[in-house]
Write a protein that holds these residues in place. Structure first.
Motif, PDB file in Angstrom:
ATOM      1  N   LEU A 112      46.878 -64.386  10.368  1.00 27.08           N
ATOM      2  CA  LEU A 112      46.792 -64.660   8.933  1.00 27.08           C
ATOM      3  C   LEU A 112      47.060 -63.395   8.138  1.00 27.08           C
ATOM      4  CD1 LEU A 112      45.833 -66.323   6.400  1.00 27.08           C
ATOM      5  CD2 LEU A 112      43.508 -65.649   7.024  1.00 27.08           C
ATOM      6  N   GLU A 113      47.888 -63.524   7.096  1.00 25.48           N
ATOM      7  CA  GLU A 113      48.128 -62.402   6.189  1.00 25.48           C
ATOM      8  C   GLU A 113      48.000 -62.879   4.754  1.00 25.48           C
ATOM      9  OE1 GLU A 113      51.330 -59.652   7.044  1.00 25.48           O
ATOM     10  OE2 GLU A 113      51.576 -60.541   9.037  1.00 25.48           O
ATOM     11  N   ARG A 114      47.472 -62.010   3.910  1.00 25.23           N
ATOM     12  CA  ARG A 114      47.282 -62.308   2.489  1.00 25.23           C
ATOM     13  C   ARG A 114      47.855 -61.161   1.671  1.00 25.23           C
ATOM     14  NH1 ARG A 114      43.277 -61.501  -1.620  1.00 25.23           N
ATOM     15  NH2 ARG A 114      42.999 -63.345  -2.951  1.00 25.23           N
ATOM     16  N   ARG A 115      48.549 -61.497   0.600  1.00 26.60           N
ATOM     17  CA  ARG A 115      49.115 -60.493  -0.288  1.00 26.60           C
ATOM     18  C   ARG A 115      48.798 -60.821  -1.744  1.00 26.60           C
ATOM     19  NH1 ARG A 115      49.893 -58.538   3.964  1.00 26.60           N
ATOM     20  NH2 ARG A 115      51.791 -57.626   4.851  1.00 26.60           N
ATOM     21  N   HIS A 136      49.601 -47.186  -0.579  1.00 27.74           N
ATOM     22  CA  HIS A 136      48.426 -46.555  -1.176  1.00 27.74           C
ATOM     23  C   HIS A 136      47.245 -47.520  -1.285  1.00 27.74           C
ATOM     24  CE1 HIS A 136      51.004 -43.173  -2.118  1.00 27.74           C
ATOM     25  NE2 HIS A 136      51.833 -43.967  -2.757  1.00 27.74           N
ATOM     26  N   THR A 137      47.454 -48.779  -0.884  1.00 29.48           N
ATOM     27  CA  THR A 137      46.391 -49.775  -0.964  1.00 29.48           C
ATOM     28  C   THR A 137      45.964 -50.188   0.437  1.00 29.48           C
ATOM     29  OG1 THR A 137      47.283 -50.636  -3.044  1.00 29.48           O
ATOM     30  CG2 THR A 137      45.746 -52.051  -1.844  1.00 29.48           C
ATOM     31  N   ALA A 138      44.691 -50.051   0.720  1.00 24.23           N
ATOM     32  CA  ALA A 138      44.181 -50.429   2.034  1.00 24.23           C
ATOM     33  C   ALA A 138      44.252 -51.950   2.191  1.00 24.23           C
ATOM     34  CB  ALA A 138      42.744 -49.956   2.192  1.00 24.23           C
ATOM     35  N   PRO A 139      44.765 -52.439   3.321  1.00 24.97           N
ATOM     36  CA  PRO A 139      44.847 -53.885   3.533  1.00 24.97           C
ATOM     37  C   PRO A 139      43.455 -54.501   3.614  1.00 24.97           C
ATOM     38  CG  PRO A 139      45.333 -52.721   5.570  1.00 24.97           C
ATOM     39  CD  PRO A 139      45.248 -51.680   4.489  1.00 24.97           C
ATOM     40  N   GLU A 140      43.345 -55.734   3.158  1.00 25.71           N
ATOM     41  CA  GLU A 140      42.068 -56.436   3.208  1.00 25.71           C
ATOM     42  C   GLU A 140      41.712 -56.759   4.659  1.00 25.71           C
ATOM     43  OE1 GLU A 140      40.578 -59.571   0.201  1.00 25.71           O
ATOM     44  OE2 GLU A 140      41.553 -60.714   1.791  1.00 25.71           O
ATOM     45  N   SER A 141      40.448 -56.681   4.990  1.00 26.73           N
ATOM     46  CA  SER A 141      39.987 -57.013   6.334  1.00 26.73           C
ATOM     47  C   SER A 141      40.374 -58.440   6.688  1.00 26.73           C
ATOM     48  CB  SER A 141      38.463 -56.867   6.402  1.00 26.73           C
ATOM     49  OG  SER A 141      37.933 -57.550   7.512  1.00 26.73           O
ATOM     50  N   ALA A 142      40.755 -58.651   7.950  1.00 28.48           N
ATOM     51  CA  ALA A 142      41.084 -59.994   8.424  1.00 28.48           C
ATOM     52  C   ALA A 142      39.881 -60.920   8.308  1.00 28.48           C
ATOM     53  CB  ALA A 142      41.571 -59.935   9.877  1.00 28.48           C
ATOM     54  N   TRP A 143      38.686 -60.367   8.422  1.00 23.38           N
ATOM     55  CA  TRP A 143      37.480 -61.170   8.248  1.00 23.38           C
ATOM     56  C   TRP A 143      37.455 -61.778   6.846  1.00 23.38           C
ATOM     57  CZ3 TRP A 143      32.645 -61.300  11.170  1.00 23.38           C
ATOM     58  CH2 TRP A 143      32.733 -60.684  12.423  1.00 23.38           C
TER      59      TRP A 143
END
Length: 314
Positions: A143-146, A198-205
């Protein structure tokens, strides 16, 4: 409990976020999207468009926006208010907004089930690769979210295609539907490729919790405890992790998403107030009205009168 992560009670989510195959799954998802895009542009992609009355009570769930399913292997049987529809390998299905549906999946010995699911709303896009987590039931493999400007365009293109497919349509409409699906698929690929270093990816959790919440907003029994059980961790740990990464309590997030859904349904549907309450997970309309007034400063009826959307025919 898991010794590496004291919040975990099972490996359901922990292994999914740490699995070494994550990069391979991400690549496979993009390759599948590219394949469907090429076939849409070549005019060979079959796009299924189910119909039916929106938000009828019954089995399954619904979304306020359109949802795109791309079947890569196996079959998905959709149970709809007025029948069933089977999506086969290589086909696409565009689920119209507010259409309740339930899914059961099937696989052959040499062809395990797999599909991609795309959903976009406001500036948020989610795309996930699904697999058969247990017999007949789909689960999230990758799963990926943007947060991306393309999300709004993807939503609008798919919504336009869904409206075109509501009634019998001439050949030019079929071509336009396929073109809109192609544009949306290209938009997904663009959003996935456009990563801000420069933006940390959101946790998969957290991303998975957001999807679970969206899929279960209409369930009056939706709770942090229930979400934690689905994620394989304790309720306290999930609440802590969600607040830590989003600066918002998970309970507050659920309520905010319910209110946002209610606002869209009031503006974009003719559902009675009590049906809007039910569709947003409120068992008692009076409590829904009280909560809505606290959030928006006016009753649902007054909000509808001031925000009703006039839908133009395509």
């Amino acid at each position: 409990m898991n010794s590496k992560n004291p919040g975990c009670t099972t490996s359901t989510l922990c292994t999914a976020t740490l699995a070494p195959s994550a990069a391979q799954d991400a690549l496979a998802m993009r390759q599948h999207l590219g394949d469907f895009l090429q076939r849409a542009m070549a005019g060979s992609l079959v796009v299924r468009l189910p119909g039916g009355a929106p938000v009828e009570r019954g089995e399954g769930h619904f979304h306020v926006g359109p949802e795109l399913f791309l079947q890569t292997a196996g079959w998905t049987d959709f149970r709809l208010p007025h029948g069933t529809l089977t999506l086969g390998p290589g086909e696409a299905l565009l689920m119209p907004p507010q259409l309740r549906h339930a899914e059961q999946v099937r696989a052959a010995p040499a062809q395990p089930f797999a599909n991609l699911v795309v959903y976009a709303e406001a500036h948020a896009l989610t795309c996930h690769l699904a697999f058969e987590v247990r017999t007949g039931k789909p689960g999230i493999r990758h799963l990926e979210r943007r947060q991306h400007l393309q999300a709004r365009h993807i939503h609008d293109w798919l919504a336009d295609a869904a409206r075109l497919g509501q009634n019998e349509h001439p050949e030019w409409a079929t071509l336009q539907i396929r073109a809109l699906v192609a544009a949306a698929t290209a938009g997904v690929l663009r959003a996935l490729a456009d990563v801000d270093p420069h933006t940390a990816p959101e946790s998969a959790w957290v991303t998975k919790v957001r999807v679970l919440v969206q899929n279960q907003l209409g369930d009056a029994d939706l709770s942090v405890r229930g979400l934690a059980q689905q994620c394989g961790c304790t309720a306290d740990y999930l609440s802590h992790l969600f607040r830590q990464q989003t600066q918002e309590a998970l309970v507050a997030y659920i309520n905010r998403m319910r209110m946002a859904r209610a606002a869209r349904l009031l503006a974009e549907s003719a559902l009675a107030i009590k049906e809007v309450a039910w569709a947003c997970g409120y068992a008692h309309p009076s409590y829904f009205i009280h909560s809505f007034r606290a959030q928006y400063g006016q009753t649902p009826k007054a909000y509808r009168q001031g925000h009703a959307v006039v839908k133009s025919a395509l």
